[in-house]
Design a protein around this motif. Structure first.
Motif, short mmCIF file in Angstrom:
data_model
loop_
_atom_site.label_atom_id
_atom_site.label_comp_id
_atom_site.label_asym_id
_atom_site.label_seq_id
_atom_site.Cartn_x
_atom_site.Cartn_y
_atom_site.Cartn_z
N THR A 1 0.86 -1.18 0.00
CA THR A 1 0.00 0.00 0.00
C THR A 1 0.90 1.23 0.00
O THR A 1 2.11 1.13 0.20
CB THR A 1 -0.89 0.03 1.24
OG1 THR A 1 -0.05 0.12 2.42
CG2 THR A 1 -1.76 -1.22 1.35
N ASN A 2 0.32 2.40 -0.20
CA ASN A 2 1.11 3.63 -0.15
C ASN A 2 1.76 3.81 1.21
O ASN A 2 2.87 4.34 1.32
CB ASN A 2 0.23 4.83 -0.49
CG ASN A 2 -0.05 4.94 -1.98
OD1 ASN A 2 0.72 4.48 -2.81
ND2 ASN A 2 -1.18 5.53 -2.33
N GLY B 1 3.82 6.63 -6.47
CA GLY B 1 2.77 6.82 -5.48
C GLY B 1 3.03 7.95 -4.51
O GLY B 1 2.15 8.33 -3.74
N ARG B 2 4.25 8.51 -4.55
CA ARG B 2 4.61 9.58 -3.62
C ARG B 2 4.59 10.95 -4.29
O ARG B 2 4.67 11.97 -3.62
CB ARG B 2 6.01 9.32 -3.06
CG ARG B 2 6.17 7.96 -2.39
CD ARG B 2 5.60 7.96 -1.00
NE ARG B 2 6.49 8.68 -0.10
CZ ARG B 2 6.09 9.37 0.96
NH1 ARG B 2 4.81 9.47 1.23
NH2 ARG B 2 6.96 9.97 1.74
N SER C 1 9.83 0.37 -8.46
CA SER C 1 11.01 0.87 -9.17
C SER C 1 11.01 2.38 -9.04
O SER C 1 10.10 3.05 -9.54
CB SER C 1 10.98 0.47 -10.65
OG SER C 1 11.14 -0.92 -10.80
N ARG C 2 12.00 2.90 -8.34
CA ARG C 2 12.07 4.36 -8.22
C ARG C 2 12.83 4.93 -9.42
O ARG C 2 13.68 4.27 -10.00
CB ARG C 2 12.72 4.78 -6.91
CG ARG C 2 14.12 4.31 -6.66
CD ARG C 2 14.69 5.04 -5.44
NE ARG C 2 15.87 4.42 -4.88
CZ ARG C 2 17.09 4.57 -5.36
NH1 ARG C 2 17.29 5.29 -6.45
NH2 ARG C 2 18.12 3.98 -4.77
N ALA C 3 12.49 6.16 -9.74
CA ALA C 3 13.11 6.82 -10.88
C ALA C 3 14.15 7.81 -10.39
O ALA C 3 13.97 8.45 -9.35
CB ALA C 3 12.05 7.55 -11.70
N GLN D 1 4.03 17.31 -1.97
CA GLN D 1 3.88 18.39 -1.00
C GLN D 1 5.09 19.32 -0.97
O GLN D 1 5.00 20.44 -0.46
CB GLN D 1 3.63 17.81 0.40
CG GLN D 1 2.34 17.04 0.50
CD GLN D 1 2.11 16.46 1.89
OE1 GLN D 1 2.87 16.73 2.82
NE2 GLN D 1 1.06 15.67 2.03
N GLU D 2 6.21 18.87 -1.50
CA GLU D 2 7.42 19.70 -1.51
C GLU D 2 7.59 20.49 -2.82
O GLU D 2 8.63 21.07 -3.06
CB GLU D 2 8.68 18.84 -1.30
CG GLU D 2 8.91 18.41 0.14
CD GLU D 2 7.97 17.32 0.59
OE1 GLU D 2 7.31 17.51 1.65
OE2 GLU D 2 7.86 16.29 -0.12
#
Length: 295
Positions: free
Chosen positions: A7-8, A95-96, A288-290, A69-70
């Motif tokens: 989940t997130n 998802g972030r 998988s993060r970019a 949010q940033e």
């Protein structure tokens, strides 16, 4: 015990575990007398910016934990690095963030350069291999009959032995670290000093792997709360494809379980042999993060 459904909330926990070990590592280096590597860290909302004056490599000059949010803090983050004459990279976790943050990065000259896998798994003794249905005991047979992963093991067993690194072996660690990652052995003393400061620091464990009695690989782990991170591993080129990295993964999983961690997290280049080894040990892909860098 089954792996938690992703989940997130879990994605955030996994990302925070990676940030946690990076903060601990950078703090330890910064606390060396005179801060010789010029380490700095800054928080921008939920994002953390890492910087080192003498270590220009991307992993030491990266922004982790950024969310949509940033978006209003992007210029402040970029100013932090610009004032230090250093390029940075942003690690973007699915998802972030939303399209607005990505558009804002693109408008500032950034683009996505690569993907990187984040893996997660359980430390339970009866954990089954998710990809092949093999229990851990069968996996041990696969990587070497009779291979033992007991703490402090020094003798050969199936050609592979894993033990904890001793406090007087960090130059050896540095050599294995450098040669195992394609760097010159000339950098071993620097790597040794920046890892020696972690020895005995809460949460950190170092392991050395031998093949036929010859030091051939290393593995590092950081435990915090109930999550352990496989922070680094390397094997000398001549000793690859012998099962040493699989043995180091299993040994660190066992250590994590003994420390009270039930979840283990690791990072690897997408579809790499490192990711394959984690999958064989029962771990599976979380996301998988970019990686976004400036043009």
């Amino acid at each position: 015990m089954k792996l938690p459904v992703l989940t997130n909330e879990w994605v955030e926990r996994l990302e925070q575990s990676e940030i946690g070990y990076m903060v601990s590592r950078m703090n330890a280096i910064r606390e060396r007398e005179g801060n010789p590597e010029g380490v700095e860290m800054a928080s921008f909302g939920g994002a953390t910016a890492f910087y080192s004056r003498t270590m220009p490599w991307p992993q030491f000059n990266t922004v982790k934990g950024i969310t949509s949010q940033e978006i209003g803090r992007l210029d402040d983050i970029l100013a932090f690095y610009r004032e230090r004459d250093r390029a940075c990279q942003f690690e973007i976790v699915p998802g972030r963030v939303d399209g607005h943050l990505l558009e804002s990065l693109a408008a500032r000259g950034f683009y996505q350069r690569s993907f990187h896998s984040t893996m997660y798994g359980l430390t339970e003794e009866k954990l089954e291999n998710q990809s092949e249905g093999l229990p851990v005991q069968e996996l041990r047979k696969e990587i070497g009959a009779g291979t033992d992963f007991e703490e402090g093991l020094e003798e050969e067993s199936g050609g592979i032995s894993i033990r904890k690194l001793r406090s007087d072996e960090f130059l050896l660690y540095g050599e294995l670290h450098c040669l195992g990652t394609g760097l010159s052995a000339d950098g071993a003393p620097y790597v040794a000093e920046n890892n020696r400061v972690l020895y005995g620091r809460p949460g950190w464990s170092f392991f050395i792997g031998q093949v036929d009695g010859i030091p051939a690989g290393v593995g590092v782990m950081y435990a915090q709360g109930n999550i352990a991170s496989l922070t680094f591993a390397a094997t000398l080129p001549d000793y690859r494809r012998r099962g040493l990295q699989s043995a180091l993964i299993l040994r660190r999983m066992r250590e994590a379980r003994q420390l009270g961690c039930y979840l283990v997290v690791g990072q690897a280049a997408y579809a790499s042999s490192s990711q394959n080894n984690m999958e064989r040990a029962g771990m599976r892909l979380a996301y998988s993060r970019a990686t976004w860098v400036k043009r």
